[in-house]
Write a protein that holds these residues in place. Structure first.
Motif, PDB file in Angstrom:
ATOM      1  N   SER A 237      18.004  37.846  52.027  1.00  0.00           N
ATOM      2  CA  SER A 237      17.189  37.032  52.929  1.00  0.00           C
ATOM      3  C   SER A 237      15.792  37.610  53.065  1.00  0.00           C
ATOM      4  O   SER A 237      14.803  36.874  53.194  1.00  0.00           O
ATOM      5  CB  SER A 237      17.862  36.936  54.304  1.00  0.00           C
ATOM      6  N   VAL A 238      15.680  38.951  53.046  1.00  0.00           N
ATOM      7  CA  VAL A 238      14.375  39.596  53.096  1.00  0.00           C
ATOM      8  C   VAL A 238      13.568  39.255  51.850  1.00  0.00           C
ATOM      9  O   VAL A 238      12.364  38.987  51.911  1.00  0.00           O
ATOM     10  CB  VAL A 238      14.525  41.127  53.233  1.00  0.00           C
ATOM     11  N   GLN A 239      14.245  39.236  50.698  1.00  0.00           N
ATOM     12  CA  GLN A 239      13.561  38.868  49.469  1.00  0.00           C
ATOM     13  C   GLN A 239      13.061  37.433  49.519  1.00  0.00           C
ATOM     14  O   GLN A 239      11.960  37.121  49.053  1.00  0.00           O
ATOM     15  CB  GLN A 239      14.500  39.057  48.277  1.00  0.00           C
ATOM     16  N   LEU A 240      13.874  36.552  50.083  1.00  0.00           N
ATOM     17  CA  LEU A 240      13.451  35.155  50.229  1.00  0.00           C
ATOM     18  C   LEU A 240      12.212  35.050  51.107  1.00  0.00           C
ATOM     19  O   LEU A 240      11.267  34.319  50.795  1.00  0.00           O
ATOM     20  CB  LEU A 240      14.586  34.323  50.830  1.00  0.00           C
ATOM     21  N   ALA A 241      12.232  35.769  52.242  1.00  0.00           N
ATOM     22  CA  ALA A 241      11.093  35.737  53.161  1.00  0.00           C
ATOM     23  C   ALA A 241       9.836  36.270  52.483  1.00  0.00           C
ATOM     24  O   ALA A 241       8.745  35.702  52.622  1.00  0.00           O
ATOM     25  CB  ALA A 241      11.410  36.548  54.411  1.00  0.00           C
ATOM     26  N   SER A 242       9.989  37.354  51.726  1.00  0.00           N
ATOM     27  CA  SER A 242       8.848  37.930  51.023  1.00  0.00           C
ATOM     28  C   SER A 242       8.316  36.962  49.971  1.00  0.00           C
ATOM     29  O   SER A 242       7.100  36.786  49.823  1.00  0.00           O
ATOM     30  CB  SER A 242       9.262  39.243  50.365  1.00  0.00           C
ATOM     31  N   GLY A 243       9.223  36.308  49.263  1.00  0.00           N
ATOM     32  CA  GLY A 243       8.806  35.327  48.267  1.00  0.00           C
ATOM     33  C   GLY A 243       8.083  34.156  48.884  1.00  0.00           C
ATOM     34  O   GLY A 243       7.097  33.648  48.346  1.00  0.00           O
ATOM     35  N   PHE A 244       8.556  33.729  50.062  1.00  0.00           N
ATOM     36  CA  PHE A 244       7.900  32.619  50.758  1.00  0.00           C
ATOM     37  C   PHE A 244       6.490  33.019  51.158  1.00  0.00           C
ATOM     38  O   PHE A 244       5.526  32.280  50.960  1.00  0.00           O
ATOM     39  CB  PHE A 244       8.711  32.216  51.984  1.00  0.00           C
ATOM     40  N   ASP A 245       6.346  34.226  51.753  1.00  0.00           N
ATOM     41  CA  ASP A 245       5.035  34.686  52.197  1.00  0.00           C
ATOM     42  C   ASP A 245       4.041  34.738  51.050  1.00  0.00           C
ATOM     43  O   ASP A 245       2.868  34.401  51.203  1.00  0.00           O
ATOM     44  CB  ASP A 245       5.147  36.087  52.815  1.00  0.00           C
ATOM     45  N   GLY A 246       4.513  35.169  49.882  1.00  0.00           N
ATOM     46  CA  GLY A 246       3.608  35.355  48.764  1.00  0.00           C
ATOM     47  C   GLY A 246       3.310  34.109  47.972  1.00  0.00           C
ATOM     48  O   GLY A 246       2.357  34.097  47.186  1.00  0.00           O
ATOM     49  N   ASN A 247       4.101  33.054  48.167  1.00  0.00           N
ATOM     50  CA  ASN A 247       3.956  31.878  47.320  1.00  0.00           C
ATOM     51  C   ASN A 247       3.732  30.567  48.069  1.00  0.00           C
ATOM     52  O   ASN A 247       3.499  29.539  47.442  1.00  0.00           O
ATOM     53  CB  ASN A 247       5.197  31.725  46.430  1.00  0.00           C
ATOM     54  N   SER A 248       3.811  30.582  49.389  1.00  0.00           N
ATOM     55  CA  SER A 248       3.625  29.343  50.139  1.00  0.00           C
ATOM     56  C   SER A 248       2.151  28.955  50.172  1.00  0.00           C
ATOM     57  O   SER A 248       1.328  29.656  50.777  1.00  0.00           O
ATOM     58  CB  SER A 248       4.153  29.500  51.570  1.00  0.00           C
ATOM     59  N   ASP A 249       1.808  27.857  49.516  1.00  0.00           N
ATOM     60  CA  ASP A 249       0.414  27.410  49.536  1.00  0.00           C
ATOM     61  C   ASP A 249      -0.024  27.040  50.941  1.00  0.00           C
ATOM     62  O   ASP A 249      -1.183  27.234  51.318  1.00  0.00           O
ATOM     63  CB  ASP A 249       0.214  26.236  48.578  1.00  0.00           C
ATOM     64  N   LEU A 250       0.909  26.546  51.754  1.00  0.00           N
ATOM     65  CA  LEU A 250       0.564  26.156  53.116  1.00  0.00           C
ATOM     66  C   LEU A 250       0.169  27.373  53.946  1.00  0.00           C
ATOM     67  O   LEU A 250      -0.873  27.379  54.607  1.00  0.00           O
ATOM     68  CB  LEU A 250       1.757  25.430  53.758  1.00  0.00           C
ATOM     69  N   VAL A 251       1.002  28.414  53.925  1.00  0.00           N
ATOM     70  CA  VAL A 251       0.701  29.615  54.704  1.00  0.00           C
ATOM     71  C   VAL A 251      -0.571  30.273  54.200  1.00  0.00           C
ATOM     72  O   VAL A 251      -1.440  30.670  54.996  1.00  0.00           O
ATOM     73  CB  VAL A 251       1.885  30.602  54.649  1.00  0.00           C
ATOM     74  N   MET A 252      -0.720  30.389  52.893  1.00  0.00           N
ATOM     75  CA  MET A 252      -1.905  31.044  52.337  1.00  0.00           C
ATOM     76  C   MET A 252      -3.177  30.262  52.665  1.00  0.00           C
ATOM     77  O   MET A 252      -4.220  30.844  52.945  1.00  0.00           O
ATOM     78  CB  MET A 252      -1.757  31.233  50.834  1.00  0.00           C
ATOM     79  N   ALA A 253      -3.077  28.933  52.654  1.00  0.00           N
ATOM     80  CA  ALA A 253      -4.250  28.110  52.964  1.00  0.00           C
ATOM     81  C   ALA A 253      -4.621  28.181  54.437  1.00  0.00           C
ATOM     82  O   ALA A 253      -5.786  28.002  54.798  1.00  0.00           O
ATOM     83  CB  ALA A 253      -3.985  26.666  52.559  1.00  0.00           C
ATOM     84  N   ALA A 254      -3.634  28.470  55.285  1.00  0.00           N
ATOM     85  CA  ALA A 254      -3.850  28.401  56.727  1.00  0.00           C
ATOM     86  C   ALA A 254      -4.280  29.711  57.368  1.00  0.00           C
ATOM     87  O   ALA A 254      -4.942  29.700  58.413  1.00  0.00           O
ATOM     88  CB  ALA A 254      -2.568  27.907  57.409  1.00  0.00           C
ATOM     89  N   ARG A 255      -3.930  30.844  56.795  1.00  0.00           N
ATOM     90  CA  ARG A 255      -4.071  32.127  57.490  1.00  0.00           C
ATOM     91  C   ARG A 255      -5.492  32.420  57.965  1.00  0.00           C
ATOM     92  O   ARG A 255      -5.713  32.777  59.124  1.00  0.00           O
ATOM     93  CB  ARG A 255      -3.576  33.265  56.603  1.00  0.00           C
ATOM     94  N   ALA A 256      -6.459  32.306  57.078  1.00  0.00           N
ATOM     95  CA  ALA A 256      -7.834  32.665  57.454  1.00  0.00           C
ATOM     96  C   ALA A 256      -8.351  31.777  58.579  1.00  0.00           C
ATOM     97  O   ALA A 256      -8.969  32.261  59.538  1.00  0.00           O
ATOM     98  CB  ALA A 256      -8.750  32.580  56.237  1.00  0.00           C
ATOM     99  N   ASP A 257      -8.089  30.479  58.488  1.00  0.00           N
ATOM    100  CA  ASP A 257      -8.557  29.565  59.535  1.00  0.00           C
ATOM    101  C   ASP A 257      -7.797  29.778  60.838  1.00  0.00           C
ATOM    102  O   ASP A 257      -8.360  29.599  61.921  1.00  0.00           O
ATOM    103  CB  ASP A 257      -8.412  28.118  59.064  1.00  0.00           C
ATOM    104  N   MET A 258      -6.520  30.150  60.757  1.00  0.00           N
ATOM    105  CA  MET A 258      -5.767  30.458  61.969  1.00  0.00           C
ATOM    106  C   MET A 258      -6.351  31.679  62.673  1.00  0.00           C
ATOM    107  O   MET A 258      -6.499  31.695  63.899  1.00  0.00           O
ATOM    108  CB  MET A 258      -4.299  30.705  61.640  1.00  0.00           C
TER     109      MET A 258
END
Length: 244
Positions: free
Chosen positions: A70-91
């Motif tokens: 599950s930790v690997q899944l979470a890490s993979g999501f963090d590194g590959n989610s275009d939504l999260v990556m697109a949102a972080r700086a503006d958040m």
């Protein structure tokens, strides 16, 4: 949370158990999982055995919790989610500008899930823990997401609330107004004393990807509502453009 009914049950049960464990803030006993999932004890043990074998669940002293995969899944999501990556700086920019907490949320089945959270630096702050989920029912996040879902998906979720025809009609009217306005604002609907403003994040074709929600103590919001709402709407629109 309810077990989805649009796929064969034998394909869903193990994932349903894993989802319940992921939402729990503490490890759960088999009895607690039986109660939470509605599965029989024998069925539950079969699903848990499969999940343990693949490393999605671990057992310690008779209590179950998400496993190392599950930790690997979470890490993979963090590194590959275009939504999260697109949102972080503006958040981060919104949190700094408003001095309040900002969340990126999405809807999964009948739950609102927090994908990313930027906490306010103020000592008195509101927070929606990353990974936490709440029913897609009340509050700015839930209402914003429901309002911008495709009508058939929204109606299916509303049907699951089991409300009276009158209450459902009133809720639909409220959601239609939110969709027209392009944002939702609530006061203390989920947590007492919390003001929330939420605006949708939309991809190409106005496809809903999530929502940006700003939350703050009501005592600090007075006189700032319009400014905070504007900041939230602008931030969500900026992230939406980045996804298109």
């Amino acid at each position: 949370m309810t077990l989805p009914t649009d796929a064969p049950a034998h394909n869903d049960r193990a994932l349903f158990v894993l989802s319940v464990l992921a939402q729990s803030k503490a490890a759960m006993t088999a009895a607690e999982l039986v109660h939470a999932t509605g599965l029989s004890q024998s069925t539950l043990y079969r699903q848990v055995a499969t999940l343990r074998r693949w490393g999605f669940v671990m057992e310690t002293d008779g209590r179950y919790s998400p496993g190392p995969v599950s930790v690997q899944l979470a890490s993979g999501f963090d590194g590959n989610s275009d939504l999260v990556m697109a949102a972080r700086a503006d958040m981060r920019a919104l949190a700094q500008q408003s001095h309040e907490s900002v969340a990126l949320v999405t809807v999964v089945n009948d739950r609102v899930v927090c994908l990313e959270m930027i906490d306010s630096e103020q000592s008195l702050r509101c927070s929606f823990d990353r990974g936490r989920s709440v029913p897609a029912r009340d509050g700015a996040s839930a209402k914003c997401l429901l309002a911008h879902l495709p009508p058939d998906q929204r109606d299916a979720l509303l049907e699951g609330l089991g409300e009276s025809p009158e209450r459902r009609a009133a809720r639909i009217a409220e959601l239609d107004a939110i969709r027209e306005a392009g944002h939702a604002v609530t006061h203390g609907e989920v947590d007492a004393g919390v003001w929330g403003a939420s605006a949708p994040v939309l991809a190409t074709g106005r496809r809903l990807r999530g929502a940006i929600t700003l939350m703050a103590p009501l005592t600090r919001v007075e006189g700032m509502e319009a400014a905070l709402l504007h900041m939230t709407v602008v931030t969500a629109a900026r992230i939406s453009r980045a996804l298109q």
